[in-house]
Scaffold this motif. Structure first.
Motif: not given
Ligand code: ASP
Ligand code: MG
Length: 405
Positions: A350-359
């Protein structure tokens, strides 16, 4: 003095020896001074055996009679358990859903609990006795026996815990808790000590099999802490609790996956109002649940639609869509039953961006092509070719730091 609801699954009551072991465990709880209420499943394999009997009579058995049949599995285990407790000198009393009563709606095979009368249960507890309740079953106001859907004993346990305002609902099973991912395909999977209701709901709906999803929904609504643990050891399992009761914050808590997926694509569909409902109405009328849906734009007034269904519904869905396709003038229908869905779940997202791109980066690094993507606030799911499932799960588990804690 705490009030504890203990639910034992089919493998924990698989035969008389197991039932005697569970009786010992229940008594140990009593000796500690707690009040214990027991909820049981049928012996493992029994519900399947009963379904098989019904199907020998009719390929689509009458729903009312099927529920009468399926509810017998739990009647066997609760009576044997009450005998085992009494043999050990403890007061115990078995209860069918209809004896309590656990009132449900009339949806046979997937009934919802409307109300649980607590009078008899409370009397039994006050006397110092142990109620032993049949999971998975209830009764309609008209007096028909119902069942709650496969795995429904979990829901009975949580609903009973809610009705009695229990301190905790313990779900005993044959694994020692909730894992970050399936240890069978990822050897570095770890037991989770605490997980939030929301994360657990996502994990359960995305493929983790340890808890039935409706029971988690219920526990979340009434804030009943769940403790998922093994009936074969004494070690603590995993707690499912409110998010603010979890200290340790991780970005990703788990990597659930499902190989029970199939994909259907309709190409060159006219891009105008009413097309989506033409395609999806007959599918939902056939009681087929559609998971992901993607619509692509083409540089014309045509579009492509892709969606996923479970393996079991694939052929029927294909048939329906082929029928609709010619009606709406779509060019082609293609199916792919060899896909899987891998997901990452975590409130930390919720509070972090870039998780999707890391996946995406991790999957790309292993040469795994992503076929479809869907996201929510606390999860990201990718559809991939099924043969890459293990590789993807391991890579994500490792890549998000779950392997080395
Ligand atoms: N015996 C039922 C089933 O196998 C309910 C349960 O075990 O939770 O689905
Ligand atoms: Mg079960």
């Amino acid at each position: 003095m705490a009030l504890i609801v203990q639910k034992y699954g089919g493998t924990s009551v698989a035969d008389c020896r197991h039932i005697e072991n569970v009786a010992e465990r229940v008594i140990a709880g009593k000796r500690q001074g707690d009040n214990v209420v027991v909820v049981l499943s049928a012996m493992s394999g029994e519900t399947n055996r009963l379904i098989d009997l019904a199907e020998q009579i009719h390929t689509r058995p009458d729903p009312r009679e099927l529920d009468v049949l399926l509810s017998t599995g739990e009647q066997v285990t609760i009576s044997l358990m009450a005998m085992a407790l009494k043999k050990r000198g403890f007061g115990a009393r078995s209860f069918l859903g209809s004896q309590i009563t656990i009132e449900t709606d009339t949806a046979h095979g997937k009934a919802r609990i409307m109300n649980i009368a607590t009078e008899e249960l409370k009397k039994t507890i006050t006397r110092g006795h142990i109620p032993v309740i049949a999971g998975f079953q209830g009764i309609t106001p008209e007096g028909d026996i119902t069942t709650l859907g496969r795995g429904g004993s979990d829901t009975t346990a949580v609903a009973v815990a809610t009705a009695l305002d229990a301190d905790v609902c313990e779900i005993y099973t044959d694994v020692d808790g909730i894992y970050t991912t399936d240890p069978n395909i990822c050897p570095s999977a770890r037991k989770i000590d605490r997980i939030s209701y929301e994360e657990m709901m996502e994990m359960a709906s995305l493929g983790a099999k340890v808890l039935e999803i409706r029971s988690v929904e219920y526990a979340m609504r009434y804030e009943i802490p769940l403790h998922v643990r093994s009936s074969f050891t004494d070690s603590l399992g995993s707690y499912v609790v409110k998010e603010d009761e979890i200290m340790e914050q991780t970005l990703v808590s788990g990597v659930p996956y499902s190989t029970n997926e199939a994909r259907i694509t309709i190409s060159k569909v006219p891009d105008r109002p009413g097309i989506a409902t033409k395609i999806f109405s007959p599918i939902s009328e056939a009681n087929i649940v559609v998971d992901m849906i993607i619509q692509n734009t083409r540089a014309s007034d045509l579009t492509d639609m892709t969606f996923t269904v479970s393996q079991a519904d694939y052929e029927q869905a294909m048939e329906i869509v082929k029928g609709v396709a010619s009606e709406i003038g779509a060019e082609r229908v293609a199916g792919d039953p060899d896909i899987a869905k891998v997901s990452i779940v975590g409130v930390g997202m919720r509070n972090h961006s870039g998780v999707a791109s890391k996946m995406f980066d991790i999957l790309a690094g292993h040469g795994i092509n992503i076929l479809m993507i869907s996201t929510s606030e606390i999860k990201i799911s990718c559809i991939i070719q099924r043969k890459y499932t293990e590789l993807a799960v391991r890579a994500l588990h490792e890549g998000f730091g779950l392997s080395d804690q």
